[in-house]
Write a protein that holds these residues in place. Sequence first.
Motif, PDB file in Angstrom:
ATOM      1  N   THR A 193       0.760  -1.245  -0.033  1.00 40.50           N
ATOM      2  CA  THR A 193       0.066  -0.019   0.060  1.00 40.50           C
ATOM      3  C   THR A 193       0.974   1.427  -0.016  1.00 40.50           C
ATOM      4  O   THR A 193       0.435   2.307   0.014  1.00 40.50           O
ATOM      5  CB  THR A 193      -0.921   0.112   1.328  1.00 40.50           C
ATOM      6  N   ASP A 194       2.166   1.139  -0.174  1.00 39.47           N
ATOM      7  CA  ASP A 194       3.141   2.255  -0.089  1.00 39.47           C
ATOM      8  C   ASP A 194       3.555   2.349  -1.400  1.00 39.47           C
ATOM      9  O   ASP A 194       2.916   1.988  -2.440  1.00 39.47           O
ATOM     10  CB  ASP A 194       4.330   2.063   0.638  1.00 39.47           C
ATOM     11  N   ASP A 195       4.620   3.202  -1.691  1.00 36.61           N
ATOM     12  CA  ASP A 195       4.961   3.397  -3.021  1.00 36.61           C
ATOM     13  C   ASP A 195       6.257   2.368  -3.601  1.00 36.61           C
ATOM     14  O   ASP A 195       6.964   2.681  -4.292  1.00 36.61           O
ATOM     15  CB  ASP A 195       5.593   4.520  -3.091  1.00 36.61           C
ATOM     16  N   THR A 196       6.065   1.008  -2.763  1.00 35.30           N
ATOM     17  CA  THR A 196       7.009  -0.157  -3.172  1.00 35.30           C
ATOM     18  C   THR A 196       7.143  -0.103  -4.907  1.00 35.30           C
ATOM     19  O   THR A 196       8.104  -0.304  -5.349  1.00 35.30           O
ATOM     20  CB  THR A 196       6.561  -1.389  -2.612  1.00 35.30           C
ATOM     21  N   ILE A 197       5.993  -0.405  -5.280  1.00 33.51           N
ATOM     22  CA  ILE A 197       6.001  -0.762  -7.041  1.00 33.51           C
ATOM     23  C   ILE A 197       6.598   0.490  -7.867  1.00 33.51           C
ATOM     24  O   ILE A 197       7.223   0.175  -8.867  1.00 33.51           O
ATOM     25  CB  ILE A 197       4.455  -0.981  -7.472  1.00 33.51           C
ATOM     26  N   GLU A 198       6.257   1.792  -7.136  1.00 34.48           N
ATOM     27  CA  GLU A 198       6.748   2.876  -7.746  1.00 34.48           C
ATOM     28  C   GLU A 198       8.562   2.901  -7.837  1.00 34.48           C
ATOM     29  O   GLU A 198       9.243   3.096  -8.878  1.00 34.48           O
ATOM     30  CB  GLU A 198       6.535   4.120  -7.453  1.00 34.48           C
ATOM     31  N   VAL A 199       8.878   2.471  -6.711  1.00 35.57           N
ATOM     32  CA  VAL A 199      10.326   2.262  -6.605  1.00 35.57           C
ATOM     33  C   VAL A 199      10.891   1.208  -7.454  1.00 35.57           C
ATOM     34  O   VAL A 199      11.953   1.493  -8.172  1.00 35.57           O
ATOM     35  CB  VAL A 199      10.726   2.128  -5.017  1.00 35.57           C
ATOM     36  N   LEU A 200      10.289   0.154  -7.475  1.00 33.57           N
ATOM     37  CA  LEU A 200      10.376  -0.971  -8.392  1.00 33.57           C
ATOM     38  C   LEU A 200      10.658  -0.582  -9.868  1.00 33.57           C
ATOM     39  O   LEU A 200      11.441  -0.958 -10.667  1.00 33.57           O
ATOM     40  CB  LEU A 200       9.739  -2.065  -8.222  1.00 33.57           C
ATOM     41  N   ARG A 201       9.707   0.233 -10.112  1.00 21.70           N
ATOM     42  CA  ARG A 201       9.714   0.672 -11.719  1.00 21.70           C
ATOM     43  C   ARG A 201      10.894   1.479 -11.967  1.00 21.70           C
ATOM     44  O   ARG A 201      11.234   1.132 -13.074  1.00 21.70           O
ATOM     45  CB  ARG A 201       8.329   1.340 -12.080  1.00 21.70           C
ATOM     46  N   LYS A 202      11.213   2.457 -11.240  1.00 24.79           N
ATOM     47  CA  LYS A 202      12.214   3.130 -11.378  1.00 24.79           C
ATOM     48  C   LYS A 202      13.753   2.618 -11.341  1.00 24.79           C
ATOM     49  O   LYS A 202      14.664   2.652 -12.207  1.00 24.79           O
ATOM     50  CB  LYS A 202      12.574   4.304 -10.309  1.00 24.79           C
ATOM     51  N   ALA A 203      13.607   1.490 -10.356  1.00 25.59           N
ATOM     52  CA  ALA A 203      14.741   0.458 -10.605  1.00 25.59           C
ATOM     53  C   ALA A 203      14.927  -0.268 -11.567  1.00 25.59           C
ATOM     54  O   ALA A 203      16.039  -0.427 -12.067  1.00 25.59           O
ATOM     55  CB  ALA A 203      14.837  -0.384  -9.178  1.00 25.59           C
ATOM     56  N   HIS A 204      13.884  -0.624 -12.214  1.00 25.26           N
ATOM     57  CA  HIS A 204      13.896  -1.408 -13.290  1.00 25.26           C
ATOM     58  C   HIS A 204      14.372  -0.589 -14.849  1.00 25.26           C
ATOM     59  O   HIS A 204      15.032  -1.050 -15.478  1.00 25.26           O
ATOM     60  CB  HIS A 204      12.485  -2.193 -13.536  1.00 25.26           C
ATOM     61  N   ASP A 205      13.872   0.585 -14.644  1.00 22.98           N
ATOM     62  CA  ASP A 205      14.163   1.459 -15.817  1.00 22.98           C
ATOM     63  C   ASP A 205      15.832   1.798 -15.828  1.00 22.98           C
ATOM     64  O   ASP A 205      16.142   1.803 -16.822  1.00 22.98           O
ATOM     65  CB  ASP A 205      13.549   2.851 -15.765  1.00 22.98           C
ATOM     66  N   LEU A 206      16.313   1.670 -14.525  1.00 25.13           N
ATOM     67  CA  LEU A 206      17.913   2.036 -14.412  1.00 25.13           C
ATOM     68  C   LEU A 206      18.786   0.815 -14.896  1.00 25.13           C
ATOM     69  O   LEU A 206      19.620   0.840 -15.079  1.00 25.13           O
ATOM     70  CB  LEU A 206      18.272   2.477 -13.383  1.00 25.13           C
TER      71      LEU A 206
END
Length: 332
Positions: free
Chosen positions: A54-67
Amino acid sequence: MMRSEGLLTEAELSVVAPVYNESQNLRPLLDRLIPVLESCARSFEIIFVDDGSTDDTIEVLRKAHDLDPRIRAVSLSRNFGKEIAIAAGLDHISGGAAVIIDADLQHPPEIIRAFVEKWREGYKNVYGQRIDRAADAPLRRVLTQRFYRLFGAVGEMQLPEGAGDFRLLDAKAVAALKTMREHARFSKGLYAWIGFKSIGVPFEVAPRLAGHSKFSYRKLTHFALDGLMSFTTMPLKIWTYFGLATSVLALALAAFYVIRTLLFGVDVPGYASLIVSITFFAGIQLLSLGILGEYIGRIFAEVKRRPLYLVEERLGLDERAGEAFPPRPDVA
């Protein structure tokens, strides 16, 4: 799988990390995990399983995947629990071996080097072996010890002391686990049940970096029941033995009262002893029915044949990966 000229190829090592509201721990974990994997594997992938955060875990993962495309993720449609999240991660791996690790850095990523060394020596199930439980609260430590003693006494198999989810599994062991689609999962028992050549690697549990444990005492109790009822029928057998002993005692008492009545006449019945007896055996019957209900409830959940999990989003993974009911692999 690794990217090479636009194509996907298999990785040597896959890392599976179930996460639930762990956004603060992801970057520190990757900062330690990636150098370790680069030093001990020719190629690798890191698969995070977002278990309905329910936090921004998936957003952090999206950014990590892009990098870094080696960082991948599976986002489940809701919180299915850690055991199911681990199964979902294993369904999506492509590596010759899979490492399961928690995201809170209580599992030191540096131990993976020792895991890989043992794997290359021929071990297919290399588990982290906790030296102690000093990081746990005193009550949780005591209850955990009592549970594992009980499991060792009545379970179908012995669990290695100090072993948990932190481990490396060869692809053959992962294939065996994929054939087991039960919903009431006790992964530690499944790891022991599949067998294969195993060895432990001692490690010290570090303090959690950020956040708090998602396992409340209520969840731990439910988890313990799943473990016991998945790997033993002893709770059912206990009531068989208790019923037999009670029947023998009742017959003995009946014979005693018949003989006493014939010799000395009829006594005035005792009201208090009658009420206590009725209450006691009524409680025993309800308790035995409750245990039967626990087993029946688990059978009911299995026969409905619902999928273990539903995926909302995949990052860097084949959309067809991790089918709810994958083809049964050849584990012979």
